[in-house]
Design an enzyme around this catalytic site. Structure first.
Site, PDB file in Angstrom:
ATOM      1  N   ASP A  46       0.853  -1.187   0.000  1.00 46.78           N
ATOM      2  CA  ASP A  46       0.000   0.000   0.000  1.00 46.78           C
ATOM      3  C   ASP A  46       0.891   1.240   0.000  1.00 46.78           C
ATOM      4  OD1 ASP A  46      -1.803   2.042   0.515  1.00 46.78           O
ATOM      5  OD2 ASP A  46      -2.099   1.482   2.618  1.00 46.78           O
ATOM      6  N   ASN A  48      -0.183   4.506  -0.526  1.00 45.37           N
ATOM      7  CA  ASN A  48      -0.814   5.778  -0.152  1.00 45.37           C
ATOM      8  C   ASN A  48      -1.498   5.751   1.214  1.00 45.37           C
ATOM      9  OD1 ASN A  48      -3.059   4.231  -0.670  1.00 45.37           O
ATOM     10  ND2 ASN A  48      -3.746   5.411  -2.452  1.00 45.37           N
ATOM     11  N   ASP A  50      -4.007   3.936   2.483  1.00 41.79           N
ATOM     12  CA  ASP A  50      -5.459   3.745   2.630  1.00 41.79           C
ATOM     13  C   ASP A  50      -5.810   2.343   3.115  1.00 41.79           C
ATOM     14  OD1 ASP A  50      -5.009   2.221   0.387  1.00 41.79           O
ATOM     15  OD2 ASP A  50      -6.448   3.267  -0.891  1.00 41.79           O
ATOM     16  N   ASP A  54      -1.790  -1.291  -3.939  1.00 45.15           N
ATOM     17  CA  ASP A  54      -2.004  -0.546  -5.185  1.00 45.15           C
ATOM     18  C   ASP A  54      -0.843  -0.762  -6.145  1.00 45.15           C
ATOM     19  OD1 ASP A  54       0.039   1.256  -4.163  1.00 45.15           O
ATOM     20  OD2 ASP A  54      -1.548   2.164  -2.952  1.00 45.15           O
ATOM     21  N   ASP A 241      -8.878 -16.187 -16.924  1.00 44.34           N
ATOM     22  CA  ASP A 241      -9.662 -16.674 -15.794  1.00 44.34           C
ATOM     23  C   ASP A 241     -10.822 -17.535 -16.264  1.00 44.34           C
ATOM     24  OD1 ASP A 241     -10.531 -16.417 -12.869  1.00 44.34           O
ATOM     25  OD2 ASP A 241     -12.286 -15.616 -13.905  1.00 44.34           O
ATOM     26  N   GLU A 303      -6.410 -20.749 -16.804  1.00 44.20           N
ATOM     27  CA  GLU A 303      -6.860 -21.389 -15.569  1.00 44.20           C
ATOM     28  C   GLU A 303      -7.629 -22.640 -15.967  1.00 44.20           C
ATOM     29  OE1 GLU A 303      -9.287 -20.410 -11.435  1.00 44.20           O
ATOM     30  OE2 GLU A 303      -9.931 -19.465 -13.304  1.00 44.20           O
TER      31      GLU A 303
END
Length: 580
Positions: A46, A48, A50, A54, A241, A303
């Protein structure tokens, strides 16, 4: 066009103009020797504060990726999404969710990765979109709009029709029930009613993930265009996926019941009419042809949950014209998977003999299953067993894929209370199905607050309780750590000719406790793994050779001077080169 693409295209243009180099070197495509790290963006880093990971957090740790020794990262979905399924419900295929950053952040991540010779794969969800995608919102509005046939719609059956199942009867609207017994993989009927159309739409997964209608050519074009958007930005390929679910039986026949019930209380089904229909291979061939128009050996990873190794063969295509790398998930997640030399020997042998020379892609960890250190551990020798799993993954003759946290021994932190569950699967299936939060907890970088993942104490999932001892910083400082073991094996995989290119010959094949194979080459390499809690003698059939230990999980093995007769300590790995 991305600068990397322009450069490669320029080389191709020189060749077409009749210009040649003094010497032509034919090399394998990069992906044939790839070591792939799956990164779950919410949980990696992370930047930033929050509490959620990210893209800039990933970029900031690319040097850590390089130091680990992998050469490819696969990012699970980072597209705009309502996050019902944490990104696998995509609302816009051509952008980045603001929680994770911006398109500029994504471009910077790709550029910085390529600068470090790291390839970037994106997750691409072709089977379904979010119900908040503009396509679906238009489609659901009426039966006569331009997107009306972009999803799978049906009028349903009269509720009084003969043969209606109890599952269908729980879903009555305007006297209609769903057209068949198909189930959502996350529990309940796979059909949801929309009053505006007075029809049901089909969703293999959550109701918020409506299935696209791949029998409509406009859908295929739109999805291929979305992939071109990212290929043009320089991504090196895609992990596809749930790729087997693109098509459904046009007659909408019931899936046969297999007996018993699943964790959601629904009948167990044989998905004969709702999964793995042959039409999916036509799409894969067209998709591969499109991707192959790009330079740089772009790759398609699938997958592909299959019950046998041989079942993977069709995914490569008759002429290696579909997926380059269907995932071999059977050894790690298959029915009966266990920490057993015979189990893994059989599946590694199958990969060498049943795939018609194609590369296997072994997977032991991912974001949908408890971590392998727990699945294959015994509660006492978990790290020692994890070293064996790492050796299986990184010394076999296939492509290797691992998952963030696996190289440091991150464990599964399953919620103990329903009120703590974030994954909707766990909410609806509790207590039999506790969801997938446990394998998605934040990356453990150091022993500081929030394990160095975030400056915010309120992280999206709690950091695992063992982060003070199980973290990157601590293990980098410990020469005997699991992380250092991964780094050593990854370096050998990259630099040792036999481990990189050599054929794989199994020896002592009836041994119930010791798995041994030779990677052939000018200087062969023998890999021996003792799956037993007791010492076991090595019988390699290679006695009398000069040997050199490349990696040993127990210090006593580094002092050994001969192959046959050497005693393998409990739960040990020995990787040794020798001269014939």
């Amino acid at each position: 066009m991305h600068p990397r693409c322009r450069f490669l295209a320029g080389l191709a243009l020189l060749a077409t103009c009749g210009l040649s180099f003094a010497a032509t070197v034919v090399r394998d495509p990069w992906w044939k020797h790839a070591s792939i790290l799956e990164i779950y963006p919410r949980s990696y880093a992370d930047s930033n504060g929050d509490g959620t990971g990210d893209l800039d957090g990933i970029t900031a740790h690319l040097d850590d990726v390089s130091r680990l020794g992998v050469d490819t990262i696969w990012l699970t979905p980072m597209y705009p999404s309502p996050q019902v399924d944490f990104g696998y419900d995509i609302a816009d295929y051509r952008s980045v969710d603001p929680r994770y950053g911006t398109l500029a952040d994504m471009d910077r991540l790709i550029a910085q990765a390529h600068r470090r010779h790291i390839h970037v794969l994106l997750d691409m969800v072709l089977n379904h979109t979010s119900d908040k995608h503009p396509w679906f919102m238009a489609s659901a509005a009426s039966r006569d709009n331009p997107k009306a046939d972009w999803y799978v719609w049906n009028d349903g059956l009269d509720a009084a029709s003969p043969g209606v199942t109890p599952l269908q009867k729980r879903n009555v609207h305007d006297g209609k029930v769903p057209p068949n017994n198909w189930q959502s993989m996350f529990g309940g009927s796979a059909w949801t009613w929309v009053p505006a159309r007075k029809q049901f739409y089909y969703h293999r997964f959550y109701a918020q993930q409506p299935d696209l209608n791949w029998r409509n050519p406009a859908v295929e074009k739109a999805m291929f265009d979305a992939m071109r958007f990212w290929l043009d930005r320089g991504v090196d390929g895609f992990r596809l996926d749930a790729i087997s679910t693109l098509f459904e039986d046009p007659q909408l026949r019931n899936d046969p019941e297999r007996g018993g019930t699943n964790p959601f209380g629904d009948p167990n089904l044989d998905y004969r009419y709702s999964d793995k229909l042959p039409e999916v291979h036509d799409v894969m061939r067209r998709l591969r042809a499109m991707v192959d128009t790009y330079p740089g050996d772009r790759v398609l990873v699938g997958e592909t949950y299959e019950p046998t190794t041989a079942n993977l063969v069709p995914w490569y295509g008759r002429h290696n014209d579909e997926l380059q790398l269907p995932m071999d998930l059977l050894p790690g997640f298959g029915w009966g998977a266990r920490f057993d030399a015979r189990w893994f020997r059989q599946h590694l042998q199958d990969a060498q003999t049943q795939l018609k020379g194609e590369r296997t892609l072994l997977v032991f960890d991912n974001h949908d299953n408890p971590r392998s250190i727990d699945r294959f551990g015994d509660g006492t020798h978990d790290v020692a067993r994890a070293r064996i799993v790492a050796a299986l993954l990184l010394t076999n003759r296939g492509v290797a894929m691992t998952y963030y946290g696996a190289p440091i021994g991150m464990t599964t932190s399953t919620p103990t209370r329903k009120e703590d569950v974030r994954d909707p699967v766990g909410i609806t299936g509790w207590p039999k199905e506790k969801g997938r939060d446990g394998e998605r907890t934040p990356m453990q970088w150091n022993a500081g607050p929030q394990a160095g993942f975030s400056s915010n104490p309120d992280t999206w999932l709690p950091v695992a309780a063992n982060y003070r001892t199980v973290n990157v910083a601590s293990e980098l400082a410990d020469p005997s750590s699991l992380l250092q073991w991964y780094r050593k094996l990854l370096a050998l995989r990259r630099d040792n000719a036999a481990l990189r290119d050599g054929a794989m010959t199994f020896v002592d094949t009836s041994n119930p406790d010791v798995l041994t194979y030779v990677r052939e080459g000018e200087t062969p390499v023998l890999v021996a793994m003792n799956f037993s809690g007791e010492p076991r003698p090595l019988a390699s059939g290679q006695a009398g050779h000069d040997i050199h230990t490349l990696a040993a999980s127990d210090a006593s093995l580094a002092r050994a001077t001969t192959l046959d007769g050497t005693t393998l300590p409990p739960y040990s790995v020995w990787v040794v080169s020798f001269q014939r």
